[in-house]
Design a protein around this motif. Structure first.
Motif, short mmCIF file in Angstrom:
data_model
loop_
_atom_site.label_atom_id
_atom_site.label_comp_id
_atom_site.label_asym_id
_atom_site.label_seq_id
_atom_site.Cartn_x
_atom_site.Cartn_y
_atom_site.Cartn_z
N MET A 1 0.66 -1.12 -0.30
CA MET A 1 -0.02 -0.15 -0.12
C MET A 1 0.94 1.24 -0.11
O MET A 1 0.70 2.34 -0.57
N ASP A 2 2.02 1.03 0.85
CA ASP A 2 2.80 2.47 0.65
C ASP A 2 3.48 2.70 -0.73
O ASP A 2 3.40 3.97 -1.15
N ALA A 3 3.75 1.87 -1.56
CA ALA A 3 4.10 2.19 -2.73
C ALA A 3 3.04 2.78 -3.64
O ALA A 3 3.21 3.64 -4.48
N ALA A 4 1.75 2.34 -3.66
CA ALA A 4 0.56 3.01 -4.09
C ALA A 4 0.28 4.50 -3.75
O ALA A 4 0.12 5.40 -4.53
N ILE A 5 0.48 4.62 -2.41
CA ILE A 5 0.20 5.97 -1.84
C ILE A 5 1.56 6.87 -2.13
O ILE A 5 1.33 8.10 -2.66
N ASN A 32 -6.45 7.07 4.37
CA ASN A 32 -7.92 6.32 4.88
C ASN A 32 -8.58 5.71 3.87
O ASN A 32 -9.38 4.70 4.12
N TYR A 33 -8.65 6.49 2.70
CA TYR A 33 -9.50 5.86 1.74
C TYR A 33 -8.94 4.66 1.14
O TYR A 33 -9.78 3.49 0.72
N LEU A 34 -7.77 4.51 0.85
CA LEU A 34 -7.01 3.31 0.42
C LEU A 34 -7.26 2.13 1.58
O LEU A 34 -7.60 0.95 1.03
N ASN A 35 -7.33 2.49 2.72
CA ASN A 35 -7.49 1.40 3.63
C ASN A 35 -8.84 0.73 3.63
O ASN A 35 -9.22 -0.18 3.73
N THR A 36 -9.96 1.60 3.43
CA THR A 36 -11.35 1.21 3.30
C THR A 36 -11.51 0.23 1.90
O THR A 36 -12.00 -0.76 1.96
N LEU A 37 -10.75 0.73 0.76
CA LEU A 37 -10.76 -0.20 -0.32
C LEU A 37 -9.97 -1.46 -0.14
O LEU A 37 -10.43 -2.68 -0.40
N ILE A 38 -8.88 -1.66 0.65
CA ILE A 38 -8.11 -2.81 1.01
C ILE A 38 -8.94 -3.83 1.96
O ILE A 38 -9.08 -4.81 1.73
N GLU A 39 -9.62 -3.25 2.61
CA GLU A 39 -10.55 -3.81 3.71
C GLU A 39 -11.74 -4.43 3.10
O GLU A 39 -12.19 -5.43 3.37
N GLY A 41 -11.26 -5.41 0.12
CA GLY A 41 -10.94 -6.59 -0.66
C GLY A 41 -10.09 -6.17 -1.83
O GLY A 41 -9.69 -7.05 -2.71
N GLU A 42 -9.91 -5.00 -2.27
CA GLU A 42 -8.93 -4.66 -3.50
C GLU A 42 -7.58 -4.79 -2.90
O GLU A 42 -7.04 -4.24 -1.85
N LYS A 43 -6.82 -5.41 -3.81
CA LYS A 43 -5.52 -5.49 -3.51
C LYS A 43 -4.44 -5.26 -4.79
O LYS A 43 -3.19 -5.35 -4.43
N ASP A 44 -4.98 -5.02 -5.92
CA ASP A 44 -3.99 -4.54 -7.00
C ASP A 44 -3.57 -3.11 -6.87
O ASP A 44 -4.42 -2.26 -6.71
N PRO A 45 -2.32 -3.07 -6.80
CA PRO A 45 -1.66 -1.87 -6.49
C PRO A 45 -1.91 -0.74 -7.50
O PRO A 45 -1.88 0.58 -7.26
N HIS A 46 -1.91 -1.12 -8.97
CA HIS A 46 -2.34 -0.18 -10.05
C HIS A 46 -3.70 0.16 -9.78
O HIS A 46 -3.88 1.43 -9.96
N ARG A 47 -4.81 -0.73 -9.54
CA ARG A 47 -6.07 -0.28 -9.25
C ARG A 47 -6.18 0.93 -8.12
O ARG A 47 -6.87 1.81 -8.20
N LEU A 48 -5.58 0.53 -6.99
CA LEU A 48 -5.45 1.39 -5.93
C LEU A 48 -5.08 2.76 -6.05
O LEU A 48 -5.57 3.85 -5.63
N THR A 49 -3.67 2.76 -7.11
CA THR A 49 -3.31 4.21 -7.52
C THR A 49 -4.42 4.88 -8.15
O THR A 49 -4.50 6.08 -7.94
N VAL A 50 -4.97 4.40 -9.15
CA VAL A 50 -5.99 4.94 -10.02
C VAL A 50 -7.02 5.49 -9.14
O VAL A 50 -7.77 6.53 -9.09
N CYS A 51 -7.72 4.61 -8.30
CA CYS A 51 -8.74 4.75 -7.42
C CYS A 51 -8.33 6.24 -6.67
O CYS A 51 -9.12 7.04 -6.37
N GLY A 52 -7.17 5.97 -5.86
CA GLY A 52 -6.62 7.00 -4.97
C GLY A 52 -6.55 8.61 -5.80
O GLY A 52 -7.09 9.44 -5.08
#
Length: 73
Positions: A1-5, A32-39, A41-52
Motif C-alpha cells: 500500500m505504501d508504494a501505491a500512496i 484512509n480511503y485506500l485502507n477502506t478499499l483494501i478492507e 478486498g481490493e489488492k491490485d496496487p495499480h487499481r489502488l493508485t488509479v482509485c486514489g
C-alpha cells in the motif's frame, strides 16, 4: 500500500503546486480511503493508485465538468 500512496502523491503533486501542509492532508485522506478499499478486498496496487488519484481529484474539484468549461452543448 505504501508504494501505491507514494505513486499517488508523486502524480498528484505534479498536477498543481500545493503547500506541504496541503500535501500532508491529502496523503492522510488518501491513506484512509485506500485502507477502506483494501478492507473491502481490493489488492491490485495499480487499481489502488488509479482509485486514489480519482478520489483526490474529486475532493479538490478538478474533475468537475462545469469547472472544466463543459456546457453539454
Amino acid at each position: 500500500m505504501d508504494a501505491a500512496i507514494d505513486r499517488i502523491m508523486q502524480t498528484y503533486d505534479l498536477l498543481a503546486n500545493r503547500t506541504a501542509a496541503a500535501s500532508e492532508e491529502a496523503r492522510a485522506k488518501v491513506t484512509n480511503y485506500l485502507n477502506t478499499l483494501i478492507e473491502a478486498g481490493e489488492k491490485d496496487p495499480h487499481r489502488l493508485t488509479v482509485c486514489g488519484l480519482t478520489y483526490l481529484r474529486q475532493l479538490d474539484g478538478s474533475v468537475d465538468p462545469v469547472k472544466a468549461g463543459y456546457t453539454g452543448l
